[in-house]
Enzyme design. Structure first.
Site, short mmCIF file in Angstrom:
data_model
loop_
_atom_site.label_atom_id
_atom_site.label_comp_id
_atom_site.label_asym_id
_atom_site.label_seq_id
_atom_site.Cartn_x
_atom_site.Cartn_y
_atom_site.Cartn_z
N GLN A 1 0.91 -16.20 -4.27
CA GLN A 1 1.26 -17.56 -4.72
C GLN A 1 1.47 -18.49 -3.52
O GLN A 1 0.93 -19.60 -3.48
CB GLN A 1 2.52 -17.47 -5.57
CG GLN A 1 2.87 -18.73 -6.28
CD GLN A 1 4.38 -18.84 -6.50
OE1 GLN A 1 5.16 -18.08 -5.92
NE2 GLN A 1 4.77 -19.76 -7.33
N GLU B 1 -2.99 -13.66 4.53
CA GLU B 1 -2.92 -12.22 4.22
C GLU B 1 -1.92 -12.06 3.10
O GLU B 1 -0.75 -12.39 3.27
CB GLU B 1 -2.46 -11.43 5.45
CG GLU B 1 -3.38 -11.51 6.63
CD GLU B 1 -4.69 -10.78 6.42
OE1 GLU B 1 -4.71 -9.81 5.63
OE2 GLU B 1 -5.70 -11.19 7.02
N CYS C 1 2.78 -3.87 2.92
CA CYS C 1 1.54 -4.40 2.31
C CYS C 1 0.53 -3.28 2.10
O CYS C 1 -0.43 -3.46 1.34
CB CYS C 1 0.96 -5.49 3.19
SG CYS C 1 0.90 -5.06 4.93
N GLU D 1 -0.54 -6.32 -7.65
CA GLU D 1 0.47 -5.76 -6.75
C GLU D 1 1.85 -5.79 -7.41
O GLU D 1 2.24 -6.79 -8.02
CB GLU D 1 0.53 -6.57 -5.45
CG GLU D 1 1.52 -6.00 -4.43
CD GLU D 1 1.78 -6.95 -3.25
OE1 GLU D 1 2.03 -8.15 -3.48
OE2 GLU D 1 1.72 -6.48 -2.11
P1 NAP Z 1 6.48 -15.24 0.59
O1 NAP Z 1 7.60 -15.37 -0.36
O2 NAP Z 1 5.16 -15.78 0.16
O3 NAP Z 1 6.96 -16.01 1.93
C1 NAP Z 1 6.19 -16.11 3.10
C2 NAP Z 1 6.41 -17.48 3.75
O4 NAP Z 1 5.70 -18.49 3.01
C3 NAP Z 1 7.86 -17.95 3.75
O5 NAP Z 1 8.07 -18.72 4.92
C4 NAP Z 1 7.94 -18.82 2.52
O6 NAP Z 1 8.95 -19.80 2.56
C5 NAP Z 1 6.59 -19.50 2.55
N1 NAP Z 1 6.14 -19.92 1.22
C6 NAP Z 1 6.09 -19.14 0.11
N2 NAP Z 1 5.59 -19.86 -0.92
C7 NAP Z 1 5.33 -21.09 -0.44
C8 NAP Z 1 4.81 -22.30 -1.02
N3 NAP Z 1 4.45 -22.34 -2.30
N4 NAP Z 1 4.68 -23.39 -0.24
C9 NAP Z 1 5.05 -23.35 1.07
N5 NAP Z 1 5.56 -22.24 1.67
C10 NAP Z 1 5.69 -21.13 0.93
O7 NAP Z 1 6.24 -13.73 1.02
P2 NAP Z 1 7.33 -12.61 1.42
O8 NAP Z 1 8.14 -12.25 0.26
O9 NAP Z 1 8.00 -13.04 2.66
O10 NAP Z 1 6.40 -11.37 1.81
C11 NAP Z 1 6.08 -10.33 0.90
C12 NAP Z 1 4.61 -10.42 0.52
O11 NAP Z 1 3.81 -10.41 1.70
C13 NAP Z 1 4.10 -9.24 -0.30
O12 NAP Z 1 3.29 -9.69 -1.35
C14 NAP Z 1 3.26 -8.42 0.69
O13 NAP Z 1 2.24 -7.66 0.11
C15 NAP Z 1 2.71 -9.53 1.54
N6 NAP Z 1 2.28 -9.05 2.85
C16 NAP Z 1 0.95 -8.96 3.11
C17 NAP Z 1 0.52 -8.48 4.32
C18 NAP Z 1 -0.97 -8.39 4.62
O14 NAP Z 1 -1.31 -8.14 5.74
N7 NAP Z 1 -1.85 -8.58 3.63
C19 NAP Z 1 1.44 -8.09 5.29
C20 NAP Z 1 2.81 -8.18 5.00
C21 NAP Z 1 3.20 -8.69 3.78
P3 NAP Z 1 10.50 -19.45 2.27
O15 NAP Z 1 11.07 -19.05 3.57
O16 NAP Z 1 11.07 -20.70 1.73
O17 NAP Z 1 10.52 -18.34 1.26
#
Ligand code: NAP
Length: 501
Positions: free
Chosen positions: A215, A236, A273, A368
């Site tokens: 998202q 990612e 991930c 996921e």
């Molecule tokens: P997240 O909630 O999406 O947050 C990541 C960053 O993006 C945070 O700084 C967040 O801000 C910001 N953000 C989230 N939604 C946003 C929006 N709509 N507009 C602007 N900024 C936004 O992810 P997470 O919980 O930290 O990480 C877990 C996820 O990462 C899991 O789904 C995991 O699978 C994935 N992941 C993937 C990889 C890969 O290599 N594919 C590696 C590691 C993790 P805030 O600080 O305000 O929340």
């Protein structure tokens, strides 16, 4: 923190100033040696930091040994990029000398190399606060390439973020990089999302690295594509990392495979991930499933990264069960070591099972479920694996367990799986990402929106560059990597031959 105890977010003015300062720093084009020195100093600073590991443990609830391992990976990434740019051939310098005497038309002199894009915005993920965080892969690769970096704080880990930012700022200053080459933007509280969007929309920001939820990644990618001048967002995101256990392997070493997969699915509270989210088995795999049940049933409650991570996990588990066709076969949470203290962050390790038909009919089983859970998909025959692969979403990894005699029969499965993943693993679990040039950490959507670029390893530097070709340029206007005489002694492709001269 302010007096009320809530944390600060950068104002719109501060975001704007950061982007302009980054642009000025980009314009100053600091030399390779200064960038490499900054990366090395940052690595040393992180390694020597007296309280960083403790801070990460407090903000994530991860155990110290796991955090130390991630710290080693992070400082090694920084050093690897320093070595890469000192060596120099990553710019892919390519020279085709001109021939003014060629007939019927003269041949122009053409010289091409990769050049940095400009200021880059970086968003890290909460589950890898170091390796994908403020000084993680995106930051280190972009700085190495010559792109100033503006990091948006992760609101779940402000103290970790600030501690790392102080190390990187100090390293950049000591290496002589211009102010603004690295900027950290606080982004907690009400403006947390706004700060990120302002960064992505700023006209002086030229690319974005994102690791996190589907998202979040897609929202930022949309914002970037709606700019008057759209820019790339390398996002990612989520991955289910399917695993296939062939019947021979299940018979000969099912218990060992099940134990390995169980440990992999519950590692770091299932918050990696690359955790295996789907395990396809045949009727010969009772020992695999039994071992998995054992791991999940004996796992303690997990203290997840944030209350939001825990509630999203619980919601996803409920969705999977309500969708029908999947049932819980083992649940942890009693007698384990985890989950002490914070009920709002508790996650229950959960093993589910579904038949192939349910898997094919219920899209929600294929998304996921970020946390300590995995779904065993029961198939009647290994031939049915192909039907499962046919509906799989894109993933970072795909694993196949087989005995030697089974590989020739598995060719079709491996070929089909190759189309859906970025890394194929043979007789191994998906967790554990080796940081070397041959690593590929990406995959078709939703694992990544750009499966053509890796997030890990030396090739990730290409994200932050674009090729530029100089035609008939005066020698004095060429970057040094493209000049005759090869001042830096790097490998180049000159008139079709790979040479050092
Ligand atoms: P997240 O909630 O999406 O947050 C990541 C960053 O993006 C945070 O700084 C967040 O801000 C910001 N953000 C989230 N939604 C946003 C929006 N709509 N507009 C602007 N900024 C936004 O992810 P997470 O919980 O930290 O990480 C877990 C996820 O990462 C899991 O789904 C995991 O699978 C994935 N992941 C993937 C990889 C890969 O290599 N594919 C590696 C590691 C993790 P805030 O600080 O305000 O929340």
């Amino acid at each position: 923190m302010d007096e009320a105890g809530s944390r600060r977010a950068a104002t719109a003015d501060e975001v704007d100033r950061a982007a302009w300062r980054a642009w000025e720093a980009f314009d100053a084009a600091p030399p390779v040696d200064a960038r490499a020195r900054a990366l090395d100093l940052a690595a040393d600073g992180l390694d020597a930091h007296p309280t960083l590991v403790g801070t990460v443990c407090e903000e994530t609830a991860y155990a110290a040994p796991r955090v130390r391992t991630e710290l080693i990976r992070t400082s090694n990434q920084l050093r690897a990029f320093a070595a890469l740019i000192r060596e120099g051939s990553w710019v892919e310098a390519t020279i085709d000398h001109g021939d003014p005497a060629r007939t019927p038309t003269p041949k122009p002199d053409l010289r091409r190399m990769l050049l940095p894009l400009g200021p880059v915005g970086v968003f890290g993920a909460s589950n890898f606060p170091l390796a994908y965080g403020v000084a993680g892969g995106d930051t280190s690769g972009a700085l190495a390439a010559g792109c100033p970096v503006i990091v948006k704080e992760h609101s779940a880990q402000p103290r970790t973020g600030e501690a790392i930012a102080a190390v990187v700022e100090d390293a950049c200053a000591r290496a002589g990089l211009p102010p603004g080459f690295f900027v950290y933007l606080p982004a907690s509280g009400e403006r947390a999302i706004e700060v990120g969007l302002e960064l992505v929309r700023h006209p002086r920001v030229r690319a974005v690295g994102f690791t996190g939820s589907v998202q979040g990644g897609m929202s930022l990618a949309r914002a970037a594509s709606e700019r008057p001048e759209p820019i790339p967002v390398y996002a990612e995101m989520g991955s289910v990392n399917p695993v296939f256990v062939l019947p021979g392997a299940a018979r000969s070493r099912g218990a060992a495979i099940g134990a390995m997969l169980g440990a992999s699915a519950t590692a770091s509270g299932g918050q990696m991930c690359t955790c295996p989210g789907l395990i396809f088995v045949t009727p010969q795999a009772d020992a695999v499933v039994e071992a998995l049940r054992g791991v999940f049933a004996s796992a303690g409650l997990v203290t997840m990264l944030t209350p939001r991570t825990a509630s999203l996990f619980a919601e996803r588990l409920a969705d999977v069960q309500q969708a029908g066709g999947a049932r819980v076969v083992a649940r942890g949470g009693e007698g384990g070591e985890g989950g002490e203290g914070d009920a709002a962050r508790a996650g229950t390790p959960t093993l589910l099972e579904a038949g192939l038909d349910a898997f094919l009919n219920e899209p929600t089983l294929r998304e996921e479920c970020f946390g300590p859970s995995t779904i065993v998909v029961r198939c009647e025959h290994e031939r049915d694996f192909a039907r499962g692969v046919g509906v799989l979403p894109g993933s970072l990894t795909g694993s196949v367990f087989a005995d030697d005699a089974e590989w020739s029969g598995a060719r079709g499965l491996v070929g089909a799986l190759r189309e859906r993943v970025g890394r194929l693993i043979f007789n191994g679990v998906p967790t554990g990402v080796e940081v070397v040039p041959a690593m590929n950490h990406t995959g078709p959507f939703p694992a990544c929106n750009r499966p053509d670029t890796t997030a890990v390893g030396a090739y990730s530097i290409r994200r932050w560059c674009r090729p530029v070709c100089f035609q008939n340029a005066p020698a004095g206007l060429l970057p040094e990597e493209l000049r005759d005489g090869n001042p830096r002694g790097i490998w180049r492709l000159v008139d079709g031959a790979r040479v050092r001269g």
